[in-house]
Motif scaffolding. Structure first.
Motif, PDB file in Angstrom:
ATOM      1  N   UNK A 162      13.645  32.936  42.636  1.00 41.53           N
ATOM      2  CA  UNK A 162      13.293  32.467  43.968  1.00 41.53           C
ATOM      3  C   UNK A 162      14.353  31.548  44.566  1.00 41.53           C
ATOM      4  N   UNK A 163      15.352  31.137  43.784  1.00 36.50           N
ATOM      5  CA  UNK A 163      16.407  30.287  44.329  1.00 36.50           C
ATOM      6  C   UNK A 163      17.524  31.103  44.977  1.00 36.50           C
ATOM      7  N   UNK A 164      17.552  32.405  44.745  1.00 32.72           N
ATOM      8  CA  UNK A 164      18.563  33.291  45.358  1.00 32.72           C
ATOM      9  C   UNK A 164      19.960  32.732  45.165  1.00 32.72           C
ATOM     10  N   UNK A 165      20.279  32.361  43.921  1.00 30.80           N
ATOM     11  CA  UNK A 165      21.597  31.804  43.612  1.00 30.80           C
ATOM     12  C   UNK A 165      21.974  32.244  42.202  1.00 30.80           C
ATOM     13  N   UNK A 166      23.264  32.264  41.887  1.00 29.00           N
ATOM     14  CA  UNK A 166      23.663  32.625  40.519  1.00 29.00           C
ATOM     15  C   UNK A 166      23.209  31.556  39.529  1.00 29.00           C
ATOM     16  N   UNK A 167      23.230  31.869  38.235  1.00 26.08           N
ATOM     17  CA  UNK A 167      22.847  30.862  37.238  1.00 26.08           C
ATOM     18  C   UNK A 167      23.651  29.579  37.398  1.00 26.08           C
ATOM     19  N   UNK A 168      22.968  28.455  37.257  1.00 25.74           N
ATOM     20  CA  UNK A 168      23.624  27.156  37.370  1.00 25.74           C
ATOM     21  C   UNK A 168      24.041  26.687  35.986  1.00 25.74           C
TER      22      UNK A 168
END
Length: 631
Positions: A162-168
């Motif tokens: 749900x963050x629509x971002x690559x792995x942090x």
């Protein structure tokens, strides 16, 4: 990496647990485990014995990284790691993910044949990673046994769909837990209705650091200030982002700069709304929903001011003002900038900065001017750092050295390639003894004798075409920017003229020169890619041309008594050396007349414009030409 002993972990985890317990409303319904954790003021579990840790390592076939191992020695697992991981694994629950989620397949689907090793390693994380999330809001936490530093620490990766971002990536388990503590703070920083005020030793320490950072910023120590403010921002401290955004905006950063909480405060709105709405005007395409979002909570007066300012910025009429002596300097700076003296305008602002008065304690620097169409182009990252390094607002400190001027002086910069290498031809008129606003009266007819408001050349061209209904193949009216060209001289400049036609060209020099004044006309196309290479110079005095020469592809035609410094035979020996010849010619013209053109104002600024009469003679009998009428 910071070493974390068992004592460090215990102190950190106890503080976190107490802050969590104190942040919970008394009447909130909680699970039995959470209620027990609240009463015990402990989010963890009993420590894992060395035997349990060793058994875990034997089961997994790997020795655990140091910071995770030391964490387990204090607590064998953890509840509420941040806002979205409800239970973090201890010795019993940690296991190899082995693509349990199927995410390796998903990530590999998006790899193309040109994907590099880093992208492929990221996709493979879901096969090799050690899973630490046990219960979460669709959030994965994996230790990566192949991303290892010199201390044997494994990086931690977190990801949520749900963050629509690559792995942090977090450097190690200790860094991950610090980040989750910050996330917990940022989510609790603004308690809702019925929730207890979120105040504890951590918030009090951060707020004290913020206050010192505010004063340090006013003393000119912006680098130390922004580091402290960024740390407070990560913890969600109110005002931290808005204070830091003021510094970031003056460094030229516009993305994610919203002055949250301050732009909607009536005290600060006159200074902070203009840069906020200027970014909206530049990228919104008339969809102002984003601005509405950033104005949430503002009163009706602030909302009205925001939209009025947005309209002014869009139509180029916004004008920054300030109180007191600094405001007087702003007016002097604008007067210099609108005629091209951007270096002088900048020095006028900086020299008066110690007199600037903040609108309130959270106002760190004058900011509204960056949205002013005339003053805004003065800002560069280097100048922003100079402003931020200058003591102001009643604070004392060491003054920085002045930044270098942006204008090189003279005319030779015109021979240098511009960004994109588009400026291969240009023309300008220099007139001695007149002010820039007098140039239309000498070079234009009818409505063209009135200067337009300051604008970029691109804006001026777009505006001139908007209402134009007739186009003639014989018509060559130049849309020119104007300004001062040095002591006693004014200029009119066009950076992208049409093709040069020596058979029909009529120099405007004689018309521009009045009684007791001189005029110089230069039209250069020595670097043109298509068509003839050319250079024209003409000089007039007292309404009459004194001398001139025109070079076109190896042939020079001249008239009048040319001074030795401008003799074309000195410059056109090597027809291949276009740039070198052009530079030499421009240096000679600048030296002969003591003139310059302001590069920064012409290339990046906004200047007054007007349209000249045609630079070509009328058609003769029998000469065909075409006229196109629109609408």
């Amino acid at each position: 990496m910071t070493d974390t002993t068992a004592c460090d972990w215990r102190s950190f985890l106890l503080r976190w647990s107490g802050e969590w317990a104190d942040s919970l409303p008394d009447d909130e319904t909680r699970s039995e485990d959470d209620e027990a954790a609240r009463r015990a003021r402990w989010l963890g579990f009993p420590p894992a014995s060395e035997e349990r840790i060793a058994a875990m390592e034997e089961r997994l076939g790997r020795r655990m990284p140091p910071s995770y191992r030391r964490f387990l020695e204090v607590s064998d697992g953890w509840r509420h790691a941040g806002g979205f991981v409800w239970l973090l694994a201890g010795t019993e629950d940690a296991h190899w993910h082995d693509n349990e989620s199927g995410l390796a397949d998903l990530f590999e689907e998006y790899l193309d044949e040109d994907a590099g090793p880093g992208e492929r390693r990221e996709a493979d994380l879901w096969r090799r990673g050690l899973q630490l999330d046990v219960e979460s809001d669709a959030t994965h936490v994996l230790l990566d046994p192949e991303d290892v530093d010199g201390d044997g620490e494994w990086a931690v990766y977190t990801w949520a769909s749900w963050r629509a971002a690559p792995p942090e990536r977090h450097a190690n388990f200790h860094a991950f837990m610090r980040d989750m503590h910050r996330e917990f703070h940022s989510l609790r920083a603004r308690p809702g209705d019925g929730e207890p005020e979120f105040v504890n030793d951590t918030t009090r320490t951060l707020d004290a650091q913020m206050e010192e950072a505010r004063l340090e910023a006013l003393r000119g120590g912006w680098e130390r200030a922004v580091n402290a403010l960024d740390e407070a921002k990560e913890y969600g401290r109110p005002r931290a982002a808005a204070l830091g955004d003021q510094i970031r905006r003056l460094l030229g950063q516009t993305s994610m700069v919203y002055f949250e909480g301050l732009a909607t405060d009536p005290r600060y709105a006159p200074e902070l709304l203009p840069p906020l709405v200027a970014e909206q005007a530049a990228h919104s395409y008339r969809d102002d929903s984003a601005l509405t979002f950033h104005l949430r909570g503002a009163d009706a007066d602030v909302v009205s001011l925001a939209h009025a300012t947005l309209d002014q910025v869009r139509n180029g009429t916004y004008r920054y003002t300030a109180a007191g002596p600094f405001g007087e300097a702003v007016e002097r700076a604008r007067e210099r900038a609108r005629w091209g003296d951007t270096d002088g305008a900048w020095r006028t602002l900086i020299d008066a900065l110690s007199l600037w008065e903040p609108l309130g304690p959270d106002h760190l620097a004058p900011l509204g001017w960056v949205a002013d169409p005339v003053l805004g182009p003065l800002l560069t990252p280097e100048r922003g750092r100079e402003l931020l390094s200058t003591p102001r607002g009643g604070q004392a400190g060491g003054a920085p050295g002045p930044t270098a001027g942006l204008d090189p002086g003279g005319l030779a910069w015109l021979a240098e390639p511009d960004p994109g290498n588009n400026r291969t031809s240009y023309r300008f008129v220099l007139v001695e003894g007149v002010e820039p606003d007098e140039l239309p009266g000498r070079l234009a007819d009818g409505d063209g004798t009135v200067l337009n408001a300051p604008m970029t050349l691109w804006e001026a061209r777009r505006g001139s075409l908007r209402d134009r209904r007739e186009f003639s193949s014989y018509d060559d009216r130049a849309l020119m920017v104007v300004g001062r060209a040095g002591a006693g001289w004014s200029f009119a400049f066009e950076g992208d003229p049409p093709s040069f036609d020596r058979r029909r060209f009529v120099s405007p020099a004689a018309a521009a020169a009045g009684a007791g004044t001189r005029a110089v006309v230069v039209w250069s196309g020595l670097r043109t890619v298509h068509g003839e290479r050319f250079f024209h110079l003409s000089v007039a005095r007292d309404d009459a041309e004194q001398y001139a020469f025109t070079y076109v592809d190896g042939e020079v035609r001249s008239s009048g008594a040319l001074p030795r410094a401008l003799d074309p035979s000195r410059f056109f020996g090597d027809p291949a050396d276009g740039e070198g010849t052009e530079r030499s010619l421009l240096e000679a013209v600048a030296g002969e007349f003591g003139v310059r053109l302001p590069r920064h104002a012409i290339v990046n600024g906004r200047l007054h414009t007007f349209t000249t009469r045609s630079w070509t003679r009328p058609p003769r009998d029998g000469e065909a030409y075409m006229v196109i009428r629109v609408g």
